[in-house]
Design an enzyme around this catalytic site. Structure first.
Site, PDB file in Angstrom:
ATOM      1  N   HIS A  61       0.854  -1.186   0.000  1.00 42.74           N
ATOM      2  CA  HIS A  61       0.000   0.000   0.000  1.00 42.74           C
ATOM      3  C   HIS A  61       0.891   1.237   0.000  1.00 42.74           C
ATOM      4  CE1 HIS A  61       0.875  -0.625   4.266  1.00 42.74           C
ATOM      5  NE2 HIS A  61       0.515   0.631   4.504  1.00 42.74           N
ATOM      6  N   HIS A  63       1.300   3.926   2.032  1.00 44.93           N
ATOM      7  CA  HIS A  63       1.728   4.695   3.195  1.00 44.93           C
ATOM      8  C   HIS A  63       3.253   4.826   3.192  1.00 44.93           C
ATOM      9  CE1 HIS A  63      -2.230   3.943   5.621  1.00 44.93           C
ATOM     10  NE2 HIS A  63      -2.341   4.879   4.691  1.00 44.93           N
ATOM     11  N   ASP A  65       5.773   4.637   5.188  1.00 44.60           N
ATOM     12  CA  ASP A  65       6.727   3.686   5.767  1.00 44.60           C
ATOM     13  C   ASP A  65       6.859   2.410   4.941  1.00 44.60           C
ATOM     14  OD1 ASP A  65       4.014   3.358   6.712  1.00 44.60           O
ATOM     15  OD2 ASP A  65       4.723   1.866   8.136  1.00 44.60           O
ATOM     16  N   HIS A  66       6.121   2.333   3.843  1.00 46.40           N
ATOM     17  CA  HIS A  66       6.218   1.169   2.954  1.00 46.40           C
ATOM     18  C   HIS A  66       6.748   1.530   1.561  1.00 46.40           C
ATOM     19  CE1 HIS A  66       3.878  -1.678   5.571  1.00 46.40           C
ATOM     20  NE2 HIS A  66       3.577  -0.513   6.111  1.00 46.40           N
ATOM     21  N   HIS A 139      -6.954  -2.235   5.231  1.00 44.39           N
ATOM     22  CA  HIS A 139      -6.211  -1.150   5.853  1.00 44.39           C
ATOM     23  C   HIS A 139      -6.977   0.149   5.590  1.00 44.39           C
ATOM     24  CE1 HIS A 139      -2.895   0.332   8.052  1.00 44.39           C
ATOM     25  NE2 HIS A 139      -2.275   0.938   7.052  1.00 44.39           N
ATOM     26  N   ASP A 210       0.176  -4.208   6.121  1.00 41.24           N
ATOM     27  CA  ASP A 210      -0.668  -3.694   7.205  1.00 41.24           C
ATOM     28  C   ASP A 210      -2.112  -4.124   6.978  1.00 41.24           C
ATOM     29  OD1 ASP A 210       1.708  -2.479   7.730  1.00 41.24           O
ATOM     30  OD2 ASP A 210       0.946  -0.422   7.650  1.00 41.24           O
ATOM     31  N   HIS A 268       5.956  -5.291  11.777  1.00 38.89           N
ATOM     32  CA  HIS A 268       5.361  -3.958  11.859  1.00 38.89           C
ATOM     33  C   HIS A 268       5.131  -3.592  13.329  1.00 38.89           C
ATOM     34  CE1 HIS A 268       2.729  -0.503  10.883  1.00 38.89           C
ATOM     35  NE2 HIS A 268       3.430  -0.484   9.754  1.00 38.89           N
TER      36      HIS A 268
END
Length: 311
Positions: A61, A63, A65-66, A139, A210, A268
């Site tokens: 996805h 976000h 942090d990914h 998510h 996530d 995570h």
């Protein structure tokens, strides 16, 4: 055929000195597949000796942090004079955003980078003897998880039976083992199924990204050799887990238990457990009785065949 997983980043949205943002690499007999690419992933690859030669990047996805490690990784690959193409796969609606990351700051890679969107339930990448499938996750944005699934292997070859049937030692053995029938000099036809057992399953690695715990993940992860599941919080933060669409360690463990996976990794991990992740492990062990661990940055895990046959 060897398979090794390396946890490059196991932290939550806020990195810590011990945990980088999400990144997970699978090396399957020299072919490297990267799942998510948080900030500094290229440095983690250097630090933990995985090499840069990835062929595919699978993004769960959008976000930060990914995905915020993508520009740095692309440019590092370019500085290392990469020629091979790179394919990036993402969830529905991600193509335009991922392309912008590839070309962040107006950068033009010197190698070909293609970006593809993958719908849940579809095959993101098909190789000769395995595939990577996208599956539904829940998510706060468009998201998918990924399951690396190897094809079944031929059954075990019964050499003693073959010799009893008069098959000469040599190339005929290999032909029978790969499913081909063999005719002997006297005209007798030996069928493959006479000397080869039932097909044996390959390996399965499931990476959720996530997500809230889902029944559909249980079906996807059924009998997996390794399940890597979001386990951001303990029970004490279950309300926050629901609000932010993450899983608690206990919820993730229920998925692992019900899917009957062989090994289960919690990842995570929220920064609130930076000093002590043991409560996560304890709560997971209260539900799942198999091999479970809190993944750590740099941790390497060998993934054998289900029947422990490394051929």
């Amino acid at each position: 055929m060897s398979m090794r997983a390396t946890f490059l980043g196991t932290g939550g949205a806020v990195p810590t000195t011990a945990r980088a943002p999400s990144a997970f690499l699978v090396n399957r007999d020299g072919e490297r597949l990267l799942f998510d690419c948080g900030e500094g992933t290229q440095r983690q690859m250097m630090r933990f000796g995985t090499g840069f030669g990835i062929s595919h990047l699978f993004v769960t996805h959008l976000h930060g942090d990914h995905i915020l490690g993508i520009p740095g990784l692309i440019q590092t690959l370019d500085f290392n004079e990469r020629d091979d193409a790179l394919a990036i796969h993402g969830p529905p609606g991600s193509k335009r955003h991922l392309e912008k990351l590839v070309h962040a700051g107006g950068y033009q890679p010197g190698f070909h980078v293609s970006v593809h969107e993958t719908q849940p339930g579809n095959v993101a990448y098909r190789a000769d003897d395995y595939e990577v499938r996208a599956f539904e996750t829940e998510h706060r944005t468009s998201s998918v998880g990924y399951s690396l699934v190897e094809d079944d292997r031929p059954g075990r070859f019964n050499r003693e039976k073959a010799e009893e049937l008069g098959v000469p030692v040599g190339p005929a053995f290999g032909r029978l083992h790969t499913g081909e029938d063999v005719e002997l000099e006297d005209g007798t036809v030996i069928k493959s199924e006479q000397v080869v057992g039932e097909p044996r399953p390959g390996r399965k690695v499931v990476y959720t990204g996530d997500t809230r715990p889902l029944d559909s993940t249980i079906e996807i992860a059924r009998d997996a050799d390794l399940l890597v599941h979001d386990a951001t919080f303990t029970d004490e933060e279950s309300e926050r887990a629901t609000k932010t669409a993450h899983s608690t360690a206990r919820e993730a463990a229920r998925v692992a238990r019900d899917a009957d996976v062989r090994r289960f990794a919690l990842t995570h991990i929220s920064a609130r457990y930076a000093a002590n992740p043991k409560p996560l492990l304890e709560q997971a062990r209260g539900v799942y009785k198999g091999e479970v661990f809190v993944a750590e940055d740099g941790q390497k895990v060998e993934i054998p065949y289900p029947d422990s046959d490394d051929e």
